[in-house]
Design a protein around this motif. Structure first.
Motif, PDB file in Angstrom:
ATOM      1  N   LEU A 170       8.768  28.516 -12.026  1.00 15.72           N
ATOM      2  CA  LEU A 170       7.313  29.406 -11.423  1.00 15.72           C
ATOM      3  C   LEU A 170       7.398  29.643 -10.060  1.00 15.72           C
ATOM      4  O   LEU A 170       7.391  28.177  -9.535  1.00 15.72           O
ATOM      5  CB  LEU A 170       6.112  29.151 -12.474  1.00 15.72           C
ATOM      6  CG  LEU A 170       4.770  30.393 -11.700  1.00 15.72           C
ATOM      7  CD1 LEU A 170       5.450  31.423 -13.412  1.00 15.72           C
ATOM      8  CD2 LEU A 170       3.778  30.074 -12.807  1.00 15.72           C
ATOM      9  N   SER A 171       7.206  30.410  -9.316  1.00 22.61           N
ATOM     10  CA  SER A 171       7.126  30.733  -8.329  1.00 22.61           C
ATOM     11  C   SER A 171       5.284  30.605  -8.187  1.00 22.61           C
ATOM     12  O   SER A 171       4.626  31.684  -8.825  1.00 22.61           O
ATOM     13  CB  SER A 171       7.363  31.386  -7.146  1.00 22.61           C
ATOM     14  OG  SER A 171       7.324  32.632  -8.102  1.00 22.61           O
ATOM     15  N   PRO A 172       5.446  30.152  -6.954  1.00 24.69           N
ATOM     16  CA  PRO A 172       3.682  30.044  -6.823  1.00 24.69           C
ATOM     17  C   PRO A 172       2.663  31.752  -6.325  1.00 24.69           C
ATOM     18  O   PRO A 172       1.781  32.449  -7.336  1.00 24.69           O
ATOM     19  CB  PRO A 172       3.139  29.205  -5.534  1.00 24.69           C
ATOM     20  CG  PRO A 172       3.876  28.264  -5.738  1.00 24.69           C
ATOM     21  CD  PRO A 172       5.070  29.387  -6.017  1.00 24.69           C
ATOM     22  N   GLY A 173       3.746  32.405  -6.401  1.00 24.52           N
ATOM     23  CA  GLY A 173       2.716  33.242  -6.550  1.00 24.52           C
ATOM     24  C   GLY A 173       2.771  34.746  -7.110  1.00 24.52           C
ATOM     25  O   GLY A 173       2.560  36.040  -7.226  1.00 24.52           O
ATOM     26  N   ALA A 174       4.191  34.085  -8.354  1.00 25.58           N
ATOM     27  CA  ALA A 174       3.385  34.933  -9.824  1.00 25.58           C
ATOM     28  C   ALA A 174       2.658  34.445 -10.826  1.00 25.58           C
ATOM     29  O   ALA A 174       2.987  35.090 -11.551  1.00 25.58           O
ATOM     30  CB  ALA A 174       5.336  34.818 -10.097  1.00 25.58           C
TER      31      ALA A 174
ATOM     32  N   LEU B  97      -0.302  36.820 -15.901  1.00 25.97           N
ATOM     33  CA  LEU B  97       0.533  36.000 -16.770  1.00 25.97           C
ATOM     34  C   LEU B  97      -0.397  34.878 -17.420  1.00 25.97           C
ATOM     35  O   LEU B  97       0.146  35.371 -18.452  1.00 25.97           O
ATOM     36  CB  LEU B  97       1.638  34.937 -15.084  1.00 25.97           C
ATOM     37  CG  LEU B  97       2.175  34.146 -16.412  1.00 25.97           C
ATOM     38  CD1 LEU B  97       3.432  35.227 -16.664  1.00 25.97           C
ATOM     39  CD2 LEU B  97       2.608  33.481 -14.943  1.00 25.97           C
ATOM     40  N   VAL B  98      -1.274  35.081 -17.321  1.00 21.94           N
ATOM     41  CA  VAL B  98      -2.285  34.021 -18.079  1.00 21.94           C
ATOM     42  C   VAL B  98      -2.108  34.858 -19.354  1.00 21.94           C
ATOM     43  O   VAL B  98      -1.682  34.024 -20.432  1.00 21.94           O
ATOM     44  CB  VAL B  98      -3.525  33.980 -17.625  1.00 21.94           C
ATOM     45  CG1 VAL B  98      -4.331  32.675 -19.144  1.00 21.94           C
ATOM     46  CG2 VAL B  98      -2.847  32.430 -16.203  1.00 21.94           C
ATOM     47  N   ASP B  99      -2.698  35.779 -18.947  1.00 22.05           N
ATOM     48  CA  ASP B  99      -3.295  36.388 -20.490  1.00 22.05           C
ATOM     49  C   ASP B  99      -1.992  37.165 -21.242  1.00 22.05           C
ATOM     50  O   ASP B  99      -2.127  37.270 -22.092  1.00 22.05           O
ATOM     51  CB  ASP B  99      -3.641  38.064 -20.363  1.00 22.05           C
ATOM     52  CG  ASP B  99      -5.234  37.920 -19.829  1.00 22.05           C
ATOM     53  OD1 ASP B  99      -5.750  37.120 -19.662  1.00 22.05           O
ATOM     54  OD2 ASP B  99      -5.805  38.996 -18.840  1.00 22.05           O
ATOM     55  N   GLN B 100      -1.687  37.584 -20.978  1.00 19.02           N
ATOM     56  CA  GLN B 100      -0.077  37.548 -21.483  1.00 19.02           C
ATOM     57  C   GLN B 100       0.970  35.894 -22.175  1.00 19.02           C
ATOM     58  O   GLN B 100       1.111  36.441 -23.346  1.00 19.02           O
ATOM     59  CB  GLN B 100       1.252  38.055 -20.414  1.00 19.02           C
ATOM     60  CG  GLN B 100       2.944  37.781 -20.658  1.00 19.02           C
ATOM     61  CD  GLN B 100       3.910  38.737 -20.063  1.00 19.02           C
ATOM     62  OE1 GLN B 100       4.260  37.737 -18.968  1.00 19.02           O
ATOM     63  NE2 GLN B 100       5.189  38.689 -20.692  1.00 19.02           N
TER      64      GLN B 100
ATOM     65  N   PHE C  27       4.540  24.783 -16.594  1.00 18.78           N
ATOM     66  CA  PHE C  27       5.466  25.700 -15.743  1.00 18.78           C
ATOM     67  C   PHE C  27       5.531  24.623 -14.882  1.00 18.78           C
ATOM     68  O   PHE C  27       5.149  23.025 -14.650  1.00 18.78           O
ATOM     69  CB  PHE C  27       5.190  26.359 -15.097  1.00 18.78           C
ATOM     70  CG  PHE C  27       4.906  27.439 -16.037  1.00 18.78           C
ATOM     71  CD1 PHE C  27       5.179  28.644 -15.869  1.00 18.78           C
ATOM     72  CD2 PHE C  27       3.708  28.498 -16.948  1.00 18.78           C
ATOM     73  CE1 PHE C  27       5.727  30.068 -17.591  1.00 18.78           C
ATOM     74  CE2 PHE C  27       3.310  29.227 -17.650  1.00 18.78           C
ATOM     75  CZ  PHE C  27       4.514  29.896 -17.986  1.00 18.78           C
ATOM     76  N   ALA C  28       7.105  25.085 -14.035  1.00 18.03           N
ATOM     77  CA  ALA C  28       7.327  23.547 -12.938  1.00 18.03           C
ATOM     78  C   ALA C  28       7.521  24.903 -11.660  1.00 18.03           C
ATOM     79  O   ALA C  28       7.818  25.899 -11.820  1.00 18.03           O
ATOM     80  CB  ALA C  28       8.753  22.882 -13.099  1.00 18.03           C
ATOM     81  N   LEU C  29       7.428  24.261 -10.270  1.00 14.91           N
ATOM     82  CA  LEU C  29       6.201  24.972  -9.061  1.00 14.91           C
ATOM     83  C   LEU C  29       7.965  23.817  -8.006  1.00 14.91           C
ATOM     84  O   LEU C  29       8.020  23.232  -8.318  1.00 14.91           O
ATOM     85  CB  LEU C  29       5.800  24.890  -8.290  1.00 14.91           C
ATOM     86  CG  LEU C  29       4.221  25.030  -9.321  1.00 14.91           C
ATOM     87  CD1 LEU C  29       3.391  25.442  -8.315  1.00 14.91           C
ATOM     88  CD2 LEU C  29       5.045  26.866  -9.606  1.00 14.91           C
ATOM     89  N   GLN C  30       8.908  24.596  -7.841  1.00  8.85           N
ATOM     90  CA  GLN C  30       9.846  23.809  -7.425  1.00  8.85           C
ATOM     91  C   GLN C  30      10.181  23.717  -5.221  1.00  8.85           C
ATOM     92  O   GLN C  30       9.610  25.176  -4.418  1.00  8.85           O
ATOM     93  CB  GLN C  30      11.269  23.853  -7.505  1.00  8.85           C
ATOM     94  CG  GLN C  30      12.304  23.675  -7.054  1.00  8.85           C
ATOM     95  CD  GLN C  30      14.000  24.388  -7.463  1.00  8.85           C
ATOM     96  OE1 GLN C  30      14.053  25.306  -7.470  1.00  8.85           O
ATOM     97  NE2 GLN C  30      14.828  24.250  -7.046  1.00  8.85           N
ATOM     98  N   SER C  31       9.628  22.603  -5.514  1.00  4.75           N
ATOM     99  CA  SER C  31       9.445  22.149  -3.586  1.00  4.75           C
ATOM    100  C   SER C  31       8.823  23.217  -3.150  1.00  4.75           C
ATOM    101  O   SER C  31       8.803  23.684  -2.009  1.00  4.75           O
ATOM    102  CB  SER C  31      11.206  22.875  -3.102  1.00  4.75           C
ATOM    103  OG  SER C  31      11.044  22.003  -1.906  1.00  4.75           O
TER     104      SER C  31
ATOM    105  N   GLY D 266       3.829  33.181  -1.704  1.00  6.69           N
ATOM    106  CA  GLY D 266       2.327  32.840  -2.134  1.00  6.69           C
ATOM    107  C   GLY D 266       2.035  31.420  -2.399  1.00  6.69           C
ATOM    108  O   GLY D 266       2.715  30.356  -2.179  1.00  6.69           O
ATOM    109  N   ARG D 267       0.899  31.365  -2.724  1.00 12.66           N
ATOM    110  CA  ARG D 267       0.111  29.984  -2.953  1.00 12.66           C
ATOM    111  C   ARG D 267      -1.255  29.949  -4.055  1.00 12.66           C
ATOM    112  O   ARG D 267      -0.955  30.528  -4.451  1.00 12.66           O
ATOM    113  CB  ARG D 267      -0.975  29.813  -2.022  1.00 12.66           C
ATOM    114  CG  ARG D 267      -1.783  31.209  -2.134  1.00 12.66           C
ATOM    115  CD  ARG D 267      -2.714  30.931  -0.690  1.00 12.66           C
ATOM    116  NE  ARG D 267      -3.241  29.101  -0.432  1.00 12.66           N
ATOM    117  CZ  ARG D 267      -4.272  29.309   0.881  1.00 12.66           C
ATOM    118  NH1 ARG D 267      -4.490  30.374   0.951  1.00 12.66           N
ATOM    119  NH2 ARG D 267      -4.574  28.199   1.312  1.00 12.66           N
ATOM    120  N   ILE D 268      -0.825  29.132  -5.207  1.00 17.43           N
ATOM    121  CA  ILE D 268      -2.055  28.778  -6.505  1.00 17.43           C
ATOM    122  C   ILE D 268      -2.807  27.261  -5.686  1.00 17.43           C
ATOM    123  O   ILE D 268      -1.717  26.313  -5.065  1.00 17.43           O
ATOM    124  CB  ILE D 268      -0.692  28.843  -7.521  1.00 17.43           C
ATOM    125  CG1 ILE D 268      -1.490  28.150  -8.649  1.00 17.43           C
ATOM    126  CG2 ILE D 268       0.388  27.582  -7.096  1.00 17.43           C
ATOM    127  CD1 ILE D 268      -0.852  28.781 -10.324  1.00 17.43           C
TER     128      ILE D 268
END
Length: 597
Positions: free
Chosen positions: A491-495, A500-503, A519-523, A546-548
């Motif tokens: 997963l990318s932070p911006g996504a 998405l959580v509701d889905q 989910f894994a966030l890469q680098s 983006g960021r999370i």
């Protein structure tokens, strides 16, 4: 339910030894199966992949996504002794006999007893209650407890979440003329003990196929059978037959807190039980949620991690009766008083647990430094409370990914040392403990694949430790497999968004046998690392997308905290959570692991 083919690929992001000592893999799925599942989830490729990796096939996707009691509820008569037990209890209600429920001191026992208490109340009957003291009486019924109930006027006893293996106690009950109906779910072997009736889907001769139920689930089927028999006889209390649907909140709570696998009817129990819980019809649950700072109680997290530990606290370090009383009461004032007492006991439990965990971790580190190849951890200490050693064993198991046994003894903690074990997949710790007991290494013990309990003299601990290390040497491959950390998707932070959580929630509820997606966030770039609470870490993970916001629980003093604290580029893995703060809904990642990029 059909099982989809599952394959495991090579190391994800080349992570061979993460902060928690695991290697990361990503499950591959049959692309044709994913395409066939997509229409069931509105065309979502992600949800189709998650269903495929959970063994769901297209023919069963609809019932998996929307589990109902109509589809999954078992025929009560398929349980051995169910019809016999139901007739005994309904006759006792009609004859206004003095009936007492004998409940285990954990959440499953408390919810089971409360279901019965509320059902009896709908018939205008009071149900007596007895919960054994963990330190003084230990688990389950004893001959002395049954004699006490007989002497104090009980005409009939129902045991819930215990009793199936209480041979001596049930023989005593038969000798003194005290009929006992056993409702249990624990594994049994050999001939079952004497009783008026014994309902247990894990009886060797039971053909219901419901061995995955928690005791609360078995009790819910039981009260449904009581209603069925009353309907067949054409009888009912003045207000009509009890409506058992509101009792699903208790059934769901017991199912979740006892870590029963979420498949079949258990999924329906939890899905519909959480809906009932959100309606706040149980004064005890509402009061407990209030003292825990929960607004609307409607998630697996609320039930399992907020309500469950507080309900268990009485049985661990205080009065074991409080939880069962709280769940059964309709008096708001009494509920608040009991909830506040449980909340205070939970704080006490956490303090006791923390002190023991620190000492146990020191012992674990020393043991591994002396023998890095040992396949099990055994920690022990005088004064270590039996009510929390199981939690500590679980913490050590999660940290070191090794089977773990924690033992405590001392004045006021029982006549002998008590141990509690937790294991990793593939290593049956209950069988190991049973073998040690048969060989005379310990006084007694047993359990199941993932957990076990034992009794021994403190003087036996060193020999037991050595025996366990030798016994566990044969499970080297299984221990290596336990270090695998499976990732569902990158997963990318911006996504990461509340949408998405509701889905993802569409394929819930999540729990044992139905794992929450990882989910894994890469680098990603880790910034703003700060400690919150006792030893949790908050930080921001960001990249060009983006960021999370992220939180890593109980990590500040762990290797995971060290990796995160260094900042820079890091691979991060965890589970997405939606949170509402000041009217704004946001998403965060609950971090499970990390590795330098």
């Amino acid at each position: 339910m059909g099982q989809a083919a599952r394959q495991t690929s090579s190391r994800l992001f080349s992570v061979d030894s993460s902060a928690t000592g695991r290697f990361w893999t990503m499950e591959e799925t049959d692309e044709a199966l994913v395409r066939r599942l997509a229409p069931s989830v509105g065309g979502s490729d992600l949800l189709a992949r998650l269903l495929a990796t959970r063994g769901v096939d297209p023919a069963h996707a609809a019932s998996y996504l929307a589990p109902t009691l109509r589809d999954f509820f078992p025929d009560p008569s398929s349980f051995a002794d169910m019809d016999k037990a139901v007739a005994i209890i309904l006759d006792a209600i009609l004859e206004k006999k003095r009936v007492t429920v004998f409940a285990d001191y954990d959440v499953d026992g408390g919810t089971s007893s409360a279901i019965l208490a509320r059902y009896f109340r709908a018939w205008g009957q009071d149900l007596g209650l007895y919960v054994p003291d963990r330190l003084e009486e230990g688990y389950g019924p004893s001959p002395a407890a049954f004699r006490h109930l007989k002497e104090t006027g009980s005409d009939l006893v129902i045991t819930v979440d215990c009793g199936a293996a209480a041979t001596l106690a049930l023989e005593e009950a038969a000798a003194i003329g005290l009929p006992v109906v056993v409702i249990d779910h624990h594994l049994m072997s050999g001939a079952h003990p004497p009783s008026a009736a014994l309902v247990n889907p894990n009886r060797p001769d039971d053909t219901s196929g419901c061995g995955h139920l928690a005791a609360a689930g078995v009790v819910f089927v039981f009260v449904a059978a009581l209603n069925r028999l009353a309907r067949e006889r054409g009888i009912a209390p003045d207000g009509g037959l009890p409506d058992i649907m509101p009792l699903l909140d208790l059934c769901a709570l017991g199912t979740l807190c006892d870590m029963a696998p979420l498949h079949g009817v258990n999924r329906a129990f939890v899905r519909q039980g959480l809906t009932m819980m959100a309606r706040d019809q149980n004064p005890g649950l509402r009061a407990l949620a209030d003292v825990a700072g929960i607004g609307k109680t409607e998630t697996v997290y609320h039930a399992t991690f907020m309500l469950g530990p507080r309900l268990n606290a009485g049985g661990r370090v205080g009065d074991p009766w409080i939880a069962a009383k709280l769940l059964a009461t309709d008096d708001r004032r009494e509920a608040i008083d009991l909830a506040e007492r449980l909340h205070a006991l939970n704080d006490e439990r956490k303090a006791v647990e923390s002190a023991i965990l620190d000492q146990a971790m020191t012992q674990a580190e020393q043991a591994l430094a002396s023998n890095p190849e040992r396949g099990i951890l055994v920690a022990s200490g005088e004064g270590w409370h039996p009510g929390v050693i199981g939690i500590v064993a679980g913490r050590l198991k999660d940290r070191y990914h090794l089977p773990t046994i924690v033992i405590g003894w001392g004045e006021g903690l029982g006549p002998v040392a008590k141990g509690s074990g937790r294991s990793v997949p593939g290593v049956n710790i209950g069988d190991a403990i049973s073998t040690a007991a048969r060989e005379g290494i310990i006084l007694s013990g047993g359990g199941h694949a993932m957990a076990g309990g034992l009794s021994l003299e403190p003087s036996q601990i060193a020999a037991f430790d050595a025996w366990m290390v030798a016994h566990m040497a044969q499970f080297s491959a299984e221990r290596t497999a336990a270090l695998e950390f499976r990732i569902d998707a990158v997963l990318s932070p911006g996504a990461a968004s509340p949408a998405l959580v509701d889905q993802i929630a569409q394929i819930g509820p999540f729990g044992v046998g139905s794992p929450e997606p990882v989910f894994a966030l890469q680098s990603v770039h880790v910034t703003g690392v700060r400690q919150v609470g006792v030893n949790h870490l908050r930080f921001i993970a960001e990249d060009a997308s983006g960021r999370i916001e992220c939180i890593a629980w109980r990590s500040a003093d762990a290797p995971l905290g060290h990796v995160l604290g260094q900042g820079g580029r890091v691979h991060v893995a965890g589970r997405l959570k939606a949170d509402e703060w000041n009217g704004r809904r946001r998403v965060q990642l609950d971090v499970a692991d990390a590795a330098p990029a």
